[in-house]
Write an enzyme that holds these catalytic residues in place. Structure first.
Site, PDB file in Angstrom:
ATOM      1  N   GLU A 176       0.786  -1.223   0.000  1.00 46.37           N
ATOM      2  CA  GLU A 176       0.000   0.000   0.000  1.00 46.37           C
ATOM      3  C   GLU A 176       0.829   1.289   0.000  1.00 46.37           C
ATOM      4  OE1 GLU A 176      -4.079  -1.791   1.930  1.00 46.37           O
ATOM      5  OE2 GLU A 176      -2.947  -0.344   3.123  1.00 46.37           O
ATOM      6  N   GLU A 364      -5.608  -8.295  -0.067  1.00 51.65           N
ATOM      7  CA  GLU A 364      -6.329  -8.008   1.168  1.00 51.65           C
ATOM      8  C   GLU A 364      -7.772  -7.693   0.837  1.00 51.65           C
ATOM      9  OE1 GLU A 364      -4.867  -5.010   3.836  1.00 51.65           O
ATOM     10  OE2 GLU A 364      -2.784  -5.672   3.650  1.00 51.65           O
TER      11      GLU A 364
END
Length: 454
Positions: A176, A364
C-alpha cells in the site's frame, strides 16, 4: 449507521473457482509479532505510538498478538482452515535494527523458521518486504523523504531474499504505497505522522524508486514472481457539481492512478503532476524507466468506496480539499461502506488500463466487525456475508477473462490496528489480548467448510 445483513454460510463454493486458484490469508509483522522480542530494533511505529494522541490509548505493537512465540499454533490455524497460502511480512527493524549495516541473525532465523513451518504444513509462503515499518534510525535521517534510504531498502530486500527467496511462492516489495505516502506524510494519520505536501510528494516518488531498486537487486539473485501490493478505493463524485467532479478526479488520481502510472506506464498522471510537481524531487523524470521495470504480478487491496465532494479551499492551495462522504450502504466497524461491486470495477479497470494479461491477486479484503466472544464462540455472520459478496465479484471477474489468480482474506487474526489500537477486529480468529488465546470465529469455520467442499 446501516449494518450488513447477517449470513451463516457462504453461498459460493470452492468448486466454482478454477482448480489452480489460491485461497489464503494475510497478516503483517508489526501488527502481530511483538516488536520487543528477538533483538528487533525500533521502528517509527514504536516512536509514533509513544507520542500521546497518535494511537488510541497509546497502545503499540511491542507485544501485539505474541506471534513471535506462538507462530506454530498460528500456522496450524492457517492449515486447519484449508487455506493454501499465507501472506506475511518481514520487519525491516527486526532484520536490520539500524536499517542498514549489521544484520540481526536472530531476526532472520525467526523468518527462516516461519517459512519452513509453512512449507511443513503445506502452506505456500507469500512474502511482503515492507508493511509500514521504517527503522527509527533511518526515519531520523528523513525516512522515505531521503533518496539514500532507497539504497538501504534495496540492501534490506537483498538480505531477506538471499535467505528466504528460494522457498517463498512470491515476493512483494511494498504494501500500500498510498498509505505510506499520503496517509502517513500528508494526512498524518500513520507513522511518521507528518502533514506536509512536500514530504508526501517526495515519498510518492521515492517509494516507487525504492521498489525498483529492490526489484533489480532480487532479479540479480535470480528470483522470480516479484510484484507489489497497491490499495484501491472505488472513487466517485458525490454529485454532479463541478467542485465534486474535480475533487473526485484528484482523489482518484492520487489514490488509484499515481502508482499504477509509474509502475506500468513509466509516467505519473499529468493532472496530478500539474498539482504537486513543484514538490517532487529534482530529476525525478530520470527514474521513471527504472520504476516501470517489468513485474510478474500485481496485488490489489480493496475494502470500500469513497464519495467525494469539494471542501473550502484557500487560494493558492496545491490540492482541492477533498471531503469523503457516506452514502446509504451498510458500513463496517471502520465506518467504511460495503460496496462489493467496486472490487469488480477496479479489477476490470486495472486490467484494461494498465496490466493486460499480468496475473492479479486480491491480497487483502475483509472487514472490521463488532465481534464479541460469547460462551467460547464468536458469531460473526456479518463477515461471512461481506466476504461472500466479494468472492462473487472475484468469480465474475474471472468469468470476464480477468487473470485473477488468488484471494487473501484480511486477516487471519485480530491484531494491532495501527492508530486505532486493539479496538477494531478484522480477524477470522479472535484474539484475547490479555491471555492471547485464539478462538476461531464463525467466519473461520464457514470458510473451512467452503474450502473443503468438493
Amino acid at each position: 449507521m446501516p449494518v450488513l445483513a447477517r449470513q451463516p454460510a457462504f453461498t459460493v463454493s470452492r468448486g466454482q473457482f478454477p482448480d489452480d486458484f489460491v485461497f489464503g490469508t494475510s497478516t503483517s509483522a508489526y501488527q502481530i509479532e511483538g516488536s520487543s522480542f528477538g533483538g528487533c530494533g525500533l521502528s517509527h511505529w514504536d516512536t509514533f505510538s509513544a507520542t500521546p494522541g497518535n494511537v488510541v490509548r497509546s497502545e503499540n505493537g511491542s507485544i501485539a498478538c505474541d506471534h513471535y512465540h506462538r507462530w506454530e499454533g498460528d500456522l496450524d490455524l492457517v492449515r486447519d482452515a484449508g487455506l493454501q497460502a499465507y501472506r506475511f511480512s518481514t520487519s525491516w527493524a527486526r532484520v536490520m535494527p539500524k536499517g542498514c549495516g549489521a544484520i540481526n541473525q536472530e531476526g532472520l532465523d525467526f523468518y527462516d523458521k516461519l517459512v519452513d513451518g509453512m512449507l511443513e504444513r503445506g502452506i505456500a509462503p507469500h512474502l511482503t518486504l515492507y508493511h509500514w515499518e521504517m527503522p527509527s534510525a533511518l526515519e531520523a535521517i528523513g525516512g522515505w523523504r531521503n533518496r539514500d534510504v532507497t539504497d538501504h531498502y534495496a540492501d534490506y530486500a537483498q538480505a531477506v531474499t538471499k535467505r528466504l527467496g528460494d522457498r517463498v511462492a512470491s515476493i512483494a516489495t511494498f504494501n500500500e504505497p498510498w498509505c505510506i505516502t499520503w496517509y502517513s506524510h500528508y494526512y498524518g494519520a500513520h507513522a511518521p505522522g507528518l502533514r506536509d505536501i512536500c514530504a508526501a510528494s517526495r515519498v510518492a516518488h521515492f517509494v516507487p524508486l525504492a521498489h525498483s531498486k529492490a526489484i533489480a537487486a532480487m532479479r540479480a539473485l535470480g528470483l522470480k514472481n516479484l510484484g507489489i501490493v497497491c490499495n484501491f478505493e472505488h472513487i466517485s463524485p458525490l454529485d454532479n457539481s463541478p467542485g465534486s467532479i474535480k475533487a473526485a478526479k484528484v482523489a482518484e488520481g492520487i489514490y488509484n492512478r499515481w502508482f499504477l502510472g509509474g509502475l506500468f506506464k513509466a509516467e505519473y498522471p499529468a493532472d496530478i503532476v500539474d498539482l504537486i510537481g513543484t514538490h517532487l524531487p529534482s530529476g525525478w523524470e530520470q527514474d521513471m524507466a527504472d520504476i516501470a521495470a517489468p513485474l510478474d504480478w500485481l496485488g490489489i487491496n480493496y475494502y470500500t468506496r469513497a464519495l467525494i465532494s469539494e471542501g473550502d479551499t484557500q487560494p493558492g492551495n496545491a490540492l482541492p480539499i477533498q471531503v469523503g462522504n457516506k452514502g446509504d450502504l451498510p458500513r463496517t466497524e471502520m465506518d467504511w461502506e460495503v460496496y462489493p461491486e467496486g472490487l469488480g470495477n477496479i479489477l476490470e479497470w486495472i486490467r484494461d488500463t494498465y496490466t493486460g494479461d499480468l496475473p492479479l491477486a486480491i491480497t487483502e479484503n475483509g472487514m472490521a466487525n463488532k465481534d464479541k466472544l460469547v460462551n467460547g464462540a464468536v458469531d460473526d455472520q456479518e463477515r461471512i456475508a461481506y466476504l461472500d459478496a466479494h468472492f462473487k465479484q472475484a468469480l465474475a471477474a474471472i468469468d470476464k477473462g480477468i487473470p485473477l489468480r488468488a484471494y487473501f482474506v484480511w486477516s487471519l487474526m485480530d491484531n494491532f490496528e495501527w492508530a486505532l489500537g486493539y479496538d477494531k477486529r478484522f480477524g477470522m480468529v479472535h484474539v484475547d489480548f490479555d491471555s492471547f488465546e485464539r478462538t476461531p470465529k464463525a467466519s473461520y469455520h464457514a470458510l473451512r467448510t467452503m474450502l473443503s467442499a468438493l
